[in-house]
Write an enzyme that holds these catalytic residues in place. Structure first.
Site, PDB file in Angstrom:
ATOM      1  N   HIS A  15      -9.390   1.179   5.279  1.00 20.79           N
ATOM      2  CA  HIS A  15      -8.035   1.307   5.842  1.00 20.79           C
ATOM      3  C   HIS A  15      -8.091   2.237   7.056  1.00 20.79           C
ATOM      4  O   HIS A  15      -8.895   3.173   7.091  1.00 20.79           O
ATOM      5  CB  HIS A  15      -7.078   1.863   4.784  1.00 20.79           C
ATOM      6  CG  HIS A  15      -5.661   1.843   5.259  1.00 20.79           C
ATOM      7  ND1 HIS A  15      -5.130   2.858   6.026  1.00 20.79           N
ATOM      8  CD2 HIS A  15      -4.685   0.909   5.118  1.00 20.79           C
ATOM      9  CE1 HIS A  15      -3.872   2.541   6.323  1.00 20.79           C
ATOM     10  NE2 HIS A  15      -3.582   1.366   5.786  1.00 20.79           N
TER      11      HIS A  15
ATOM     12  N   GLU B 288      -4.942  -4.879  10.621  1.00 19.26           N
ATOM     13  CA  GLU B 288      -3.905  -3.865  10.823  1.00 19.26           C
ATOM     14  C   GLU B 288      -4.179  -3.139  12.139  1.00 19.26           C
ATOM     15  O   GLU B 288      -4.994  -2.203  12.177  1.00 19.26           O
ATOM     16  CB  GLU B 288      -3.915  -2.852   9.678  1.00 19.26           C
ATOM     17  CG  GLU B 288      -3.608  -3.451   8.325  1.00 19.26           C
ATOM     18  CD  GLU B 288      -3.052  -2.419   7.355  1.00 19.26           C
ATOM     19  OE1 GLU B 288      -1.940  -2.616   6.885  1.00 19.26           O
ATOM     20  OE2 GLU B 288      -3.729  -1.408   7.098  1.00 19.26           O
TER      21      GLU B 288
ATOM     22  N   SER C 271       3.844  -1.877  10.311  1.00 18.49           N
ATOM     23  CA  SER C 271       5.301  -1.874  10.504  1.00 18.49           C
ATOM     24  C   SER C 271       5.981  -3.168  10.065  1.00 18.49           C
ATOM     25  O   SER C 271       6.953  -3.606  10.674  1.00 18.49           O
ATOM     26  CB  SER C 271       5.653  -1.535  11.962  1.00 18.49           C
ATOM     27  OG  SER C 271       5.251  -0.210  12.256  1.00 18.49           O
TER      28      SER C 271
ATOM     29  N   GLU D 168      -6.404   4.648   7.994  1.00 17.18           N
ATOM     30  CA  GLU D 168      -6.295   6.086   7.716  1.00 17.18           C
ATOM     31  C   GLU D 168      -7.603   6.628   7.153  1.00 17.18           C
ATOM     32  O   GLU D 168      -7.971   7.779   7.408  1.00 17.18           O
ATOM     33  CB  GLU D 168      -5.112   6.348   6.771  1.00 17.18           C
ATOM     34  CG  GLU D 168      -3.790   6.220   7.529  1.00 17.18           C
ATOM     35  CD  GLU D 168      -2.687   5.537   6.759  1.00 17.18           C
ATOM     36  OE1 GLU D 168      -2.698   5.561   5.517  1.00 17.18           O
ATOM     37  OE2 GLU D 168      -1.789   4.955   7.415  1.00 17.18           O
TER      38      GLU D 168
ATOM     39  N   ASN E  27       0.870  -1.183   0.000  1.00 14.75           N
ATOM     40  CA  ASN E  27       0.000   0.000   0.000  1.00 14.75           C
ATOM     41  C   ASN E  27       0.902   1.226   0.000  1.00 14.75           C
ATOM     42  O   ASN E  27       1.520   1.534   1.009  1.00 14.75           O
ATOM     43  CB  ASN E  27      -0.895  -0.033   1.248  1.00 14.75           C
ATOM     44  CG  ASN E  27      -1.719   1.240   1.384  1.00 14.75           C
ATOM     45  OD1 ASN E  27      -1.797   2.043   0.450  1.00 14.75           O
ATOM     46  ND2 ASN E  27      -2.344   1.424   2.544  1.00 14.75           N
TER      47      ASN E  27
ATOM     48  N   GLY F 200       2.845   2.471  10.855  1.00 13.52           N
ATOM     49  CA  GLY F 200       3.763   3.598  10.705  1.00 13.52           C
ATOM     50  C   GLY F 200       4.493   3.950  11.987  1.00 13.52           C
ATOM     51  O   GLY F 200       5.137   4.995  12.070  1.00 13.52           O
TER      52      GLY F 200
ATOM     53  N   LYS G 295       0.010   4.249  -0.190  1.00  9.43           N
ATOM     54  CA  LYS G 295      -0.621   5.428   0.405  1.00  9.43           C
ATOM     55  C   LYS G 295      -0.418   6.630  -0.545  1.00  9.43           C
ATOM     56  O   LYS G 295      -0.472   6.440  -1.752  1.00  9.43           O
ATOM     57  CB  LYS G 295      -0.076   5.666   1.813  1.00  9.43           C
ATOM     58  CG  LYS G 295      -0.175   4.387   2.671  1.00  9.43           C
ATOM     59  CD  LYS G 295       0.107   4.577   4.114  1.00  9.43           C
ATOM     60  CE  LYS G 295      -0.019   3.236   4.828  1.00  9.43           C
ATOM     61  NZ  LYS G 295       0.141   3.336   6.256  1.00  9.43           N
TER      62      LYS G 295
HETATM   63  P1  13P Z   1       3.260   0.614   7.629  1.00  7.96           P
HETATM   64  O1  13P Z   1       3.788  -0.665   7.033  1.00  7.96           O
HETATM   65  O2  13P Z   1       3.949   1.836   7.131  1.00  7.96           O
HETATM   66  O3  13P Z   1       3.189   0.514   9.132  1.00  7.96           O
HETATM   67  O4  13P Z   1       1.748   0.755   7.120  1.00  7.96           O
HETATM   68  C1  13P Z   1       0.896  -0.317   7.241  1.00  7.96           C
HETATM   69  C2  13P Z   1      -0.332  -0.032   6.474  1.00  7.96           C
HETATM   70  O5  13P Z   1      -1.113   0.807   6.835  1.00  7.96           O
HETATM   71  C3  13P Z   1      -0.536  -0.768   5.215  1.00  7.96           C
HETATM   72  O6  13P Z   1      -1.820  -0.591   4.738  1.00  7.96           O
END
Ligand code: 13P
Length: 249
Positions: free
Chosen positions: A96, A168, A213, A98, A9, A174, A11
């Site tokens: 997701h 997740e 992560s 976010e 992803n 992150g 983002k």
């Molecule tokens: P990170 O791998 O940067 O922690 O993000 C995970 C994520 O949100 C994947 O959709």
């Protein structure tokens, strides 16, 4: 047996020119393999360049990071599932963290988005996961099951069998703080149990990915954990060499 699913992803990273350069390096380092699926979620406007880059690599599936639930109309700035499919997406990331926590997306909206994806022939990848305060309050199971049940409420068993679930935990996204493989396994087993009730004998077809992560150092251990069928990778998928290493895990 479910094949492992390795998903990136991006983002809000990698526009068309970055993506073209990325794919030249990545494809040179990741050769086609039949024992796993690779899915990449670029920003929507990068999709056409990703379609061009993967023309000779049908082993790499493309997805969209978000869709709107209506099929068409006056919804400025939104992307429908059918437009995403037309642009080359085969999977839609839905709910997701976010989207939920930065943009205020609700369980009910994830339900409508999963249904819209299924109508348009996109496989929904429904994301679920608890926040740190919910984990500390012992509410992980309650939150994850609520998000799962809400997301799939309008899917029939045939569409459910096409979906993917990504667990997740919000506190691991992150932050560099990864769930221990055994903690991920515990929640994945819970999700698997719920899917069995929801989709009966089709439940075993649904991959459950872990995200939060994931990096080159922990990918193998997480992928080897019980009930973990794949990985959804954010930050560590932005570097083509690192992503190739994880995709080969
Ligand atoms: P990170 O791998 O940067 O922690 O993000 C995970 C994520 O949100 C994947 O959709």
């Amino acid at each position: 047996m479910r094949k492992p699913v390795l998903a990136a992803n991006w983002k809000m990273n990698h526009g068309p020119s970055d993506a073209r350069a990325f794919m030249r390096t990545f494809l040179a380092r990741y050769s086609r393999r039949s024992d796993r699926s690779v899915i990449m979620f670029p920003p929507a406007v990068t999709l056409p360049d990703m379609v061009a880059a993967t023309k000779e690599r049908p082993d790499i599936l493309l997805g969209i990071q978000n869709i709107y639930w209506e099929d068409k109309g006056a919804f400025t700035g939104e992307t429908s599932a059918s437009i995403a499919r037309d642009a080359g997406a085969r999977v839609a990331l839905i709910g997701h963290s976010e989207r939920r926590h930065v943009f205020g997306e609700t369980d009910d909206q994830t339900r409508r988005k999963c249904a819209a994806a299924a109508r348009a022939g996109l496989r929904p990848m429904l994301c679920v996961g608890e926040r740190l305060e919910e984990r500390r309050a012992g509410e992980t199971e309650k939150v994850v099951l609520r998000q799962l049940h809400a997301g799939v409420a309008d899917l029939d068993p045939a569409h459910m069998a096409q979906m993917l679930v990504a667990y997740e935990p919000v506190w691991a996204i992150g932050t560099g703080q990864t769930a221990e493989p055994r903690d991920a396994s515990a929640v994945h087993a819970l999700i698997r149990g719920a899917l069995k009730q929801l989709a009966a004998d089709r439940a075993s077809e649904i991959p459950i990915l872990y995200g939060g992560s994931v990096n080159t150092g922990n990918a193998q251990a997480l992928l080897a954990a019980q009930d973990v069928d794949g990985l959804l990778v954010g930050g560590a998928s932005l570097d083509p060499e690192g992503w190739a290493t994880i995709a080969r895990s």
